[in-house]
Design a protein around this motif. Structure first.
Motif, PDB file in Angstrom:
ATOM      1  N   LEU A  16      -4.384   6.334  -6.154  1.00  0.00           N
ATOM      2  CA  LEU A  16      -3.535   5.274  -5.616  1.00  0.00           C
ATOM      3  C   LEU A  16      -4.394   4.114  -5.133  1.00  0.00           C
ATOM      4  N   SER A  17      -4.093   2.909  -5.626  1.00  0.00           N
ATOM      5  CA  SER A  17      -4.784   1.713  -5.140  1.00  0.00           C
ATOM      6  C   SER A  17      -4.008   1.132  -3.971  1.00  0.00           C
ATOM      7  N   LEU A  18      -4.742   0.657  -2.968  1.00  0.00           N
ATOM      8  CA  LEU A  18      -4.155   0.096  -1.763  1.00  0.00           C
ATOM      9  C   LEU A  18      -4.308  -1.421  -1.767  1.00  0.00           C
ATOM     10  N   PRO A  19      -3.583  -2.124  -0.907  1.00  0.00           N
ATOM     11  CA  PRO A  19      -3.825  -3.558  -0.781  1.00  0.00           C
ATOM     12  C   PRO A  19      -5.299  -3.833  -0.466  1.00  0.00           C
ATOM     13  N   PHE A  20      -5.815  -4.913  -1.029  1.00  0.00           N
ATOM     14  CA  PHE A  20      -7.224  -5.317  -0.906  1.00  0.00           C
ATOM     15  C   PHE A  20      -8.162  -4.385  -1.667  1.00  0.00           C
ATOM     16  N   ASN A  21      -7.586  -3.497  -2.526  1.00  0.00           N
ATOM     17  CA  ASN A  21      -8.346  -2.771  -3.539  1.00  0.00           C
ATOM     18  C   ASN A  21      -9.103  -1.539  -3.074  1.00  0.00           C
ATOM     19  N   ASP A  22      -8.806  -0.996  -1.895  1.00  0.00           N
ATOM     20  CA  ASP A  22      -9.277   0.359  -1.623  1.00  0.00           C
ATOM     21  C   ASP A  22      -8.552   1.294  -2.583  1.00  0.00           C
ATOM     22  N   VAL A  23      -9.170   2.448  -2.877  1.00  0.00           N
ATOM     23  CA  VAL A  23      -8.566   3.447  -3.762  1.00  0.00           C
ATOM     24  C   VAL A  23      -8.693   4.808  -3.095  1.00  0.00           C
ATOM     25  N   VAL A  24      -7.628   5.603  -3.164  1.00  0.00           N
ATOM     26  CA  VAL A  24      -7.684   6.969  -2.648  1.00  0.00           C
ATOM     27  C   VAL A  24      -7.313   7.955  -3.749  1.00  0.00           C
ATOM     28  N   ALA A  25      -7.895   9.165  -3.635  1.00  0.00           N
ATOM     29  CA  ALA A  25      -7.503  10.297  -4.468  1.00  0.00           C
ATOM     30  C   ALA A  25      -6.874  11.334  -3.551  1.00  0.00           C
ATOM     31  N   LEU A  26      -5.670  11.796  -3.908  1.00  0.00           N
ATOM     32  CA  LEU A  26      -4.904  12.718  -3.085  1.00  0.00           C
ATOM     33  C   LEU A  26      -4.541  13.959  -3.883  1.00  0.00           C
ATOM     34  N   ASP A  27      -4.482  15.103  -3.230  1.00  0.00           N
ATOM     35  CA  ASP A  27      -3.959  16.306  -3.863  1.00  0.00           C
ATOM     36  C   ASP A  27      -2.472  16.087  -4.145  1.00  0.00           C
ATOM     37  N   ALA A  28      -2.058  16.282  -5.392  1.00  0.00           N
ATOM     38  CA  ALA A  28      -0.692  15.920  -5.799  1.00  0.00           C
ATOM     39  C   ALA A  28       0.361  16.881  -5.277  1.00  0.00           C
TER      40      ALA A  28
ATOM     41  N   VAL B 135      -3.462   0.534   5.959  1.00  0.00           N
ATOM     42  CA  VAL B 135      -3.502  -0.858   5.485  1.00  0.00           C
ATOM     43  C   VAL B 135      -2.068  -1.327   5.306  1.00  0.00           C
ATOM     44  N   LYS B 136      -1.542  -2.073   6.258  1.00  0.00           N
ATOM     45  CA  LYS B 136      -0.157  -2.546   6.186  1.00  0.00           C
ATOM     46  C   LYS B 136      -0.131  -3.933   5.565  1.00  0.00           C
ATOM     47  N   ALA B 137       0.201  -3.977   4.291  1.00  0.00           N
ATOM     48  CA  ALA B 137       0.240  -5.239   3.549  1.00  0.00           C
ATOM     49  C   ALA B 137       1.049  -5.012   2.284  1.00  0.00           C
TER      50      ALA B 137
ATOM     51  N   PHE C 166       8.591 -12.071  -0.260  1.00  0.00           N
ATOM     52  CA  PHE C 166      10.035 -11.923  -0.111  1.00  0.00           C
ATOM     53  C   PHE C 166      10.454 -11.698   1.345  1.00  0.00           C
ATOM     54  N   GLY C 167       9.486 -11.586   2.240  1.00  0.00           N
ATOM     55  CA  GLY C 167       9.809 -11.367   3.640  1.00  0.00           C
ATOM     56  C   GLY C 167      10.196  -9.943   3.972  1.00  0.00           C
ATOM     57  N   TYR C 168       9.797  -8.971   3.126  1.00  0.00           N
ATOM     58  CA  TYR C 168      10.131  -7.572   3.357  1.00  0.00           C
ATOM     59  C   TYR C 168       9.051  -6.906   4.215  1.00  0.00           C
ATOM     60  N   LYS C 169       9.469  -6.082   5.157  1.00  0.00           N
ATOM     61  CA  LYS C 169       8.583  -5.501   6.158  1.00  0.00           C
ATOM     62  C   LYS C 169       7.407  -4.755   5.537  1.00  0.00           C
ATOM     63  N   ALA C 170       6.207  -5.022   6.077  1.00  0.00           N
ATOM     64  CA  ALA C 170       4.987  -4.393   5.576  1.00  0.00           C
ATOM     65  C   ALA C 170       4.877  -2.960   6.092  1.00  0.00           C
ATOM     66  N   GLY C 171       4.158  -2.146   5.322  1.00  0.00           N
ATOM     67  CA  GLY C 171       3.904  -0.765   5.706  1.00  0.00           C
ATOM     68  C   GLY C 171       2.704  -0.220   4.971  1.00  0.00           C
ATOM     69  N   ASP C 172       2.423   1.077   5.142  1.00  0.00           N
ATOM     70  CA  ASP C 172       1.206   1.655   4.552  1.00  0.00           C
ATOM     71  C   ASP C 172       1.430   3.052   3.996  1.00  0.00           C
ATOM     72  N   THR C 173       2.679   3.376   3.634  1.00  0.00           N
ATOM     73  CA  THR C 173       3.033   4.758   3.300  1.00  0.00           C
ATOM     74  C   THR C 173       3.224   4.976   1.808  1.00  0.00           C
ATOM     75  N   PHE C 174       2.674   6.081   1.314  1.00  0.00           N
ATOM     76  CA  PHE C 174       3.035   6.604  -0.002  1.00  0.00           C
ATOM     77  C   PHE C 174       3.847   7.862   0.251  1.00  0.00           C
ATOM     78  N   GLN C 175       5.130   7.816  -0.126  1.00  0.00           N
ATOM     79  CA  GLN C 175       6.060   8.904   0.187  1.00  0.00           C
ATOM     80  C   GLN C 175       6.375   9.701  -1.074  1.00  0.00           C
ATOM     81  N   VAL C 176       6.350  11.033  -0.933  1.00  0.00           N
ATOM     82  CA  VAL C 176       6.603  11.937  -2.062  1.00  0.00           C
ATOM     83  C   VAL C 176       7.782  12.844  -1.726  1.00  0.00           C
ATOM     84  N   TYR C 177       8.611  13.114  -2.751  1.00  0.00           N
ATOM     85  CA  TYR C 177       9.831  13.914  -2.599  1.00  0.00           C
ATOM     86  C   TYR C 177       9.843  15.080  -3.589  1.00  0.00           C
TER      87      TYR C 177
END
Length: 586
Positions: free
Chosen positions: A79-91, A62-64, A571-582
């Motif tokens: 994690l909630s996504l744009p348009f209100n989908d929700v995911v559960a991820l192994d941390a 979902v790129k928004a 703000f005109g910032y590029k859309a994407g769909d990533t949750f990044q972990v470090y």
């Protein structure tokens, strides 16, 4: 001294081994109910942050516009996504555990775009407020819907208006269109069996759909009239979804207030008070359309049973002629009793707002030293560009900081030629949450320098219709604009340091015991700064704007930092769909 500092950090990191350190969670929107966003873990610190590396990523498809603060509990990221989908991820691994797909009401008007700011997790449930003004409870183990209730009736709230400007208008022929469909942007918060949530989109606003190339935000257009509806914050039972109480953000019995000529802290507002008083009888129903969206997740003082949240602009926005008076309780920091929703106090930052200075960034709770005592305080970084500190029991203003952004023509009225004003309608600080190091009494505030032009215009009269006056607020595209991350010394109100970024900052910050401040930028950079100096110590380049608040957690002695990279349409910032972990490199 610097070598000693590094050694102490390394010793601290060695102490955080799996044998000695338990998991450290991020259980609610602001880390805890104080909303301080200061994490007491410091395995990642100034001495080793240069080795920070990508651990895993989740791409949602979902790129928004992506604004969510994730929640990490029970070794799961929610994690909630744009348009209100929700995911559960192994941390630890990022493996998808379940995904909820939100089915929006058909033909429901989105007031404020697809973004939401996160979920709440409590009592084995995941709660999310939706763009179509619903509150949904999911089973935390499976994502199954447990209950789904309507928070606001969008059909009864809509007030649509469409008109066309003439060729003679300086903005050329263009369509003005808008609606005040009600939605929910804030992340809910749970306290003692209640889910707290507020609505947005009630501060009626029209946007100009023009053909200007590259404009991330069309002109905001203001007409006098009966548009919008009152906003509110409400509490719902966690088990049933039943509404327990509701606080309306307008005050029908004293909507007009005191007709203040200045802000409460003494800045002139340039109002024609005599005309407003004379016009008051002409608009007896103005409060019915009063606006006052609830944008920010409340901070909660559990010991005193109080909560604190900010309200949005009055309706109709920008043009105050049809709403004489102060328009209480819009553009205010509000204190309520958690149990009943009854108001204790309010502080209206901008009476009779005409510039869009919503109280948008979440309130933060901390103890404040004053005259040799520790005073329970609430702080709020304002869209108008100052940091306010109040006694959180009484509302008394204890301190107002120096300006953290440039001010120009503050609170001036529109003119036919146009007034360039700062801060603009975008802020100051926008909805971005701040972080507070209570021990050092420093607030970290991400802000915006973006001038706007405030102009009085008119649609010329025709044989059928009289002339119609309106106002526009246009973010200027041909002038320098930038972001500024500030460290504010709360004891003095002065800037400890400021770090300027190439683009306006929106998204939020994280501060940690590793003496780091994490913040993303619209150009895709995700940065770690030295909390003491503002120096950039580490940076990573992502494929979309990093315009969401980062969080951190620890599992088996390993600290992680995660952030959503999905950009920001306004703000005109590029859309994407990533949750990044470090995590630190191995």
């Amino acid at each position: 001294m610097h070598t000693l500092k590094r050694l102490l950090h390394l010793l601290g990191a060695l102490a955080l081994t799996p044998a000695f350190a338990g998991d450290v969670e991020w259980p609610t929107y602001g880390l805890d109910h104080s909303n301080r966003r200061y994490a007491s873990i410091g395995q990642i610190n100034t001495a080793n942050v240069a080795t920070l590396t990508r651990a895993w990523a989740y791409q949602s498809g979902v790129k928004a516009t992506f604004q969510a603060t994730p929640i990490m509990v029970d070794r799961k990221v929610f994690l909630s996504l744009p348009f209100n989908d929700v995911v559960a991820l192994d941390a630890v691994s990022g493996r998808l555990l379940w995904r909820y797909t939100h089915m929006r009401r058909k033909d429901y008007p989105l007031c404020c775009g697809p973004a939401n700011r996160g979920v709440a997790v409590a009592d084995g449930k995941v709660f999310i407020g939706t763009v179509d003004a619903r509150l949904v409870a999911l089973d935390a183990s499976s994502g199954k819907v447990l209950w789904d209730v309507e928070v606001a009736d969008g059909d009864s709230a809509r007030r649509e208006s469409v008109t066309t400007l003439t060729e003679s208008d300086p903005l050329r022929k263009a369509t003005i269109a808008g609606q005040s469909g009600v939605g929910i942007a804030m992340a809910p918060v749970v306290h003692k069996g209640k889910v707290l949530i507020g609505v947005t989109g009630v501060g009626y606003g029209l946007h100009l759909d023009s053909d200007r190339d590259g404009a991330p935000l069309g002109a905001v257009v203001g007409f006098a009239g009966s548009y919008g509806r009152p906003g509110f914050l409400a509490a719902f039972d966690v088990n049933t979804g039943k509404r327990v109480w509701q606080f309306d953000t307008i005050a029908p019995s004293h909507w007009e207030g005191e007709f203040r000529r200045t802000t409460p802290d003494g800045v002139p507002l340039h109002r024609d008070i005599e005309k407003e008083r004379a016009d008051l009888p002409k608009y007896p129903d103005a409060a019915r359309y009063g606006g006052g969206s609830a944008w920010s997740t409340p901070a909660i003082d559990a010991e005193n049973g109080l909560l604190y949240f900010g309200t949005g602009n009055p309706s109709p926005q920008m043009d105050g002629s049809s709403r004489p008076g102060d328009n209480l309780y819009t553009v205010s920091l509000v204190c309520l009793e958690v149990e009943t929703g009854r108001i204790r106090w309010h502080y209206q930052q901008v009476p009779h707002d005409q510039w869009g200075y919503d109280v948008a960034s979440p309130a933060v709770l901390f103890d404040y030293p004053l005259n040799g005592e520790r005073v329970p305080a609430v702080g709020q970084a304002a869209k108008i560009g100052w940091y306010y500190i109040h006694n959180r029991l009484t509302g008394e203003l204890l301190r107002k900081s120096d300006e953290f952004v440039v001010h120009q023509n503050t609170f001036t009225n529109p003119t036919p030629e146009g007034q360039v004003i700062l801060p603009g309608v975008l802020g100051g600080i926008n909805w971005s949450p701040t972080a507070v190091d209570e021990k050092r009494l420093i607030a970290y505030v991400p802000a915006i320098h973006w001038p706007v032009k405030y102009t009085k215009r008119a649609i010329p009269a025709t044989q059928e219709k009289p002339a119609l006056e309106y106002t526009t607020l246009e973010p200027l595209m041909d002038v320098p604009r930038w972001g500024v991350l500030s460290a504010i010394d709360l004891a003095t109100g002065r800037m400890k340091w400021q770090h300027r970024t190439a683009q306006p900052l929106v998204g939020g910050v994280l501060a940690t015991a590793g003496e780091l401040v994490f913040m993303g930028e619209g150009n895709g950079r995700f940065n770690a700064y030295d909390a003491a100096t503002g120096q950039t110590l580490w940076s990573d380049q992502l494929d979309a704007g990093v315009n969401a608040p980062p969080i951190t957690w620890q599992i088996d002695g390993i600290q992680y930092v995660g952030v959503a990279a999905g950009g920001n349409q306004i703000f005109g910032y590029k859309a994407g769909d990533t949750f990044q972990v470090y995590r630190l490199g191995q």
